[in-house]
Scaffold this motif. Structure first.
Motif, PDB file in Angstrom:
ATOM      1  N   ARG A  52       0.831  -1.212   0.000  1.00 51.73           N
ATOM      2  CA  ARG A  52       0.000   0.000   0.000  1.00 51.73           C
ATOM      3  C   ARG A  52       0.862   1.256   0.000  1.00 51.73           C
ATOM      4  O   ARG A  52       0.517   2.257  -0.627  1.00 51.73           O
ATOM      5  N   ARG A  53       1.971   1.200   0.728  1.00 55.23           N
ATOM      6  CA  ARG A  53       2.847   2.373   0.749  1.00 55.23           C
ATOM      7  C   ARG A  53       3.413   2.645  -0.642  1.00 55.23           C
ATOM      8  O   ARG A  53       3.491   3.797  -1.070  1.00 55.23           O
ATOM      9  N   ARG A  54       3.806   1.583  -1.332  1.00 55.04           N
ATOM     10  CA  ARG A  54       4.350   1.776  -2.685  1.00 55.04           C
ATOM     11  C   ARG A  54       3.286   2.332  -3.628  1.00 55.04           C
ATOM     12  O   ARG A  54       3.568   3.219  -4.440  1.00 55.04           O
ATOM     13  N   ARG A  55       2.077   1.786  -3.541  1.00 56.99           N
ATOM     14  CA  ARG A  55       1.008   2.277  -4.419  1.00 56.99           C
ATOM     15  C   ARG A  55       0.688   3.740  -4.145  1.00 56.99           C
ATOM     16  O   ARG A  55       0.539   4.541  -5.076  1.00 56.99           O
ATOM     17  N   ALA A  56       0.578   4.079  -2.869  1.00 60.10           N
ATOM     18  CA  ALA A  56       0.278   5.473  -2.526  1.00 60.10           C
ATOM     19  C   ALA A  56       1.427   6.386  -2.940  1.00 60.10           C
ATOM     20  O   ALA A  56       1.203   7.512  -3.402  1.00 60.10           O
ATOM     21  N   GLY A  57       2.660   5.891  -2.782  1.00 63.60           N
ATOM     22  CA  GLY A  57       3.802   6.688  -3.213  1.00 63.60           C
ATOM     23  C   GLY A  57       3.793   6.926  -4.706  1.00 63.60           C
ATOM     24  O   GLY A  57       4.117   8.023  -5.169  1.00 63.60           O
ATOM     25  N   THR A  58       3.392   5.910  -5.481  1.00 63.20           N
ATOM     26  CA  THR A  58       3.295   6.062  -6.938  1.00 63.20           C
ATOM     27  C   THR A  58       2.231   7.087  -7.304  1.00 63.20           C
ATOM     28  O   THR A  58       2.433   7.926  -8.193  1.00 63.20           O
TER      29      THR A  58
ATOM     30  N   ALA B 274       1.211   9.588  -5.483  1.00 61.00           N
ATOM     31  CA  ALA B 274       1.738  10.913  -5.135  1.00 61.00           C
ATOM     32  C   ALA B 274       2.743  11.392  -6.179  1.00 61.00           C
ATOM     33  O   ALA B 274       2.752  12.577  -6.556  1.00 61.00           O
ATOM     34  N   ASP B 275       3.598  10.490  -6.659  1.00 58.42           N
ATOM     35  CA  ASP B 275       4.588  10.865  -7.677  1.00 58.42           C
ATOM     36  C   ASP B 275       3.906  11.280  -8.976  1.00 58.42           C
ATOM     37  O   ASP B 275       4.317  12.247  -9.626  1.00 58.42           O
ATOM     38  N   VAL B 276       2.861  10.536  -9.372  1.00 58.20           N
ATOM     39  CA  VAL B 276       2.136  10.877 -10.598  1.00 58.20           C
ATOM     40  C   VAL B 276       1.491  12.254 -10.469  1.00 58.20           C
ATOM     41  O   VAL B 276       1.557  13.080 -11.392  1.00 58.20           O
ATOM     42  N   LEU B 277       0.874  12.519  -9.340  1.00 53.69           N
ATOM     43  CA  LEU B 277       0.230  13.824  -9.126  1.00 53.69           C
ATOM     44  C   LEU B 277       1.266  14.946  -9.176  1.00 53.69           C
ATOM     45  O   LEU B 277       1.029  16.003  -9.767  1.00 53.69           O
ATOM     46  N   ARG B 278       2.428  14.706  -8.544  1.00 52.40           N
ATOM     47  CA  ARG B 278       3.470  15.736  -8.534  1.00 52.40           C
ATOM     48  C   ARG B 278       4.003  16.011  -9.938  1.00 52.40           C
ATOM     49  O   ARG B 278       4.187  17.173 -10.335  1.00 52.40           O
TER      50      ARG B 278
ATOM     51  N   PHE C 205       6.284   7.088 -17.126  1.00 54.22           N
ATOM     52  CA  PHE C 205       6.395   7.215 -15.672  1.00 54.22           C
ATOM     53  C   PHE C 205       5.917   5.949 -14.970  1.00 54.22           C
ATOM     54  O   PHE C 205       6.525   5.506 -13.989  1.00 54.22           O
ATOM     55  N   LEU C 206       4.841   5.360 -15.474  1.00 51.86           N
ATOM     56  CA  LEU C 206       4.264   4.195 -14.815  1.00 51.86           C
ATOM     57  C   LEU C 206       4.935   2.881 -15.210  1.00 51.86           C
ATOM     58  O   LEU C 206       5.025   1.963 -14.392  1.00 51.86           O
ATOM     59  N   ARG C 207       5.402   2.788 -16.459  1.00 54.89           N
ATOM     60  CA  ARG C 207       5.915   1.508 -16.938  1.00 54.89           C
ATOM     61  C   ARG C 207       7.429   1.487 -17.153  1.00 54.89           C
ATOM     62  O   ARG C 207       8.032   0.412 -17.161  1.00 54.89           O
ATOM     63  N   HIS C 208       8.030   2.658 -17.375  1.00 55.70           N
ATOM     64  CA  HIS C 208       9.468   2.709 -17.668  1.00 55.70           C
ATOM     65  C   HIS C 208      10.081   3.900 -16.930  1.00 55.70           C
ATOM     66  O   HIS C 208      10.602   4.835 -17.557  1.00 55.70           O
ATOM     67  N   ARG C 209      10.027   3.853 -15.616  1.00 50.76           N
ATOM     68  CA  ARG C 209      10.437   5.004 -14.797  1.00 50.76           C
ATOM     69  C   ARG C 209      11.885   5.427 -15.067  1.00 50.76           C
ATOM     70  O   ARG C 209      12.215   6.609 -15.010  1.00 50.76           O
ATOM     71  N   ALA C 210      12.755   4.463 -15.357  1.00 47.39           N
ATOM     72  CA  ALA C 210      14.165   4.792 -15.566  1.00 47.39           C
ATOM     73  C   ALA C 210      14.377   5.682 -16.789  1.00 47.39           C
ATOM     74  O   ALA C 210      15.359   6.429 -16.863  1.00 47.39           O
TER      75      ALA C 210
END
Length: 293
Positions: free
Chosen positions: A38-44, A46-50, A132-137
């Motif tokens: 859940r922490r990872r999902r919520a962090g993702t 938050a990153d998308v929103l930012r 961002f979601l599939r190829h973050r690097a």
């Protein structure tokens, strides 16, 4: 047609709301840690929103800066005339002849106007979200390319240049205005979509960035379909008389320069990392002394 391009006020407001949402989500995660997944999902989230907030903030800045100029607008038409004349001297196809080939097909003209108004920003957002979601690097590289290329284009656009559609004497027609589809509407808080920033074409730069990103990152033969996006975009900006060939060519040269600079900087950083001694890593020297003792 209603202006489908976001105003700078709407973009700035949406950006602030997205930043606030990202902060709220991340703060909520810090308060209620209920498992790693859940922490990872919520962090993702938050990153998308930012990141979405950052892109909208840059879009708002682009719109505002686009109305500033270092030179007067009085010679914008003369510069456009010079570009058209120079293209003819160099043997490039006359954009007016391309436009005349479509004026008798209303459905084709209206489709081109819609494509011009929406797809440059819409496709870029979808590609960046996918990365961002599939190829973050690979995301940071593409985002930096978008921001840097757009910034350079804006610097050049401080010198006003009119689009071809403002040259009826040269055979051009403002097809968007003719069909009620112009994205250049009335002013909102004193700001309207800039009509004298045709050189270089950000539309062309963005479509090439999106195509290169998909072709280089995705796998499978379907990725080559993305090449159609820059092909269609170049055709659209020409037949709608929003850009000259030269506007797109300059944009591509800027983009290639940005790619070269990024590659050089990336190579320099890799060499620096490779030459860095192991003892330079924090704590490594102390750990080595303990092992030797």
């Amino acid at each position: 047609m209603q202006n489908l391009t976001l105003t700078w006020q709407t973009s700035a407001g949406a950006s602030a709301a997205l930043y606030a949402a990202a902060f709220t989500v991340r703060r909520g995660v810090a308060r209620r840690a209920e498992g790693e997944v859940r922490r990872r999902r919520a962090g993702t989230v938050a990153d998308v929103l930012r990141e979405a907030g950052t892109l909208l903030a840059l879009f708002a800045l682009w719109q505002v800066v686009g109305h500033l100029s270092l030179m007067g607008t009085g010679h914008a038409l003369e510069r456009a005339e010079w570009i058209h004349r120079t293209e003819g001297d160099l043997g490039l196809p006359d954009e007016a002849s391309w436009q005349r080939a479509v004026v008798g097909h209303p459905w084709l003209v209206q489709g081109a106007n819609y494509y011009y108004a929406t797809m440059h920003f819409g496709v870029m957002l979808v590609v960046l979200l996918w990365l961002f979601l599939r190829h973050r690097a690979r995301y940071a590289w593409v985002r930096t390319t978008v921001a840097t290329t757009t910034a350079v284009c804006l610097l050049i656009q401080f010198v006003p240049v009119a689009p071809p559609r403002m040259l009826p004497g040269n055979g051009f027609v403002d097809l968007a205005e003719q069909y009620g589809q112009s994205v250049y509407g009335s002013a909102v808080a004193g700001v309207v979509a800039d009509q004298l920033s045709a050189m270089p074409s950000v539309h062309v730069a963005w479509c090439v960035i999106a195509a290169v990103a998909v072709v280089s990152v995705a796998r499978g033969p379907w990725r080559w379909l993305m090449v159609l996006h820059p092909v269609v975009t170049v055709w659209v900006v020409v037949v709608t008389a929003n850009h000259f060939w030269a506007d797109g060519l300059v944009a591509v040269v800027i983009l290639l320069t940005v790619y070269l600079v990024q590659a050089a900087v990336s190579g320099w950083r890799q060499r620096e990392d490779g030459e860095r001694p192991a003892a330079a890593v924090p704590g490594e020297r102390e750990r080595s002394a303990v092992r030797q003792g």
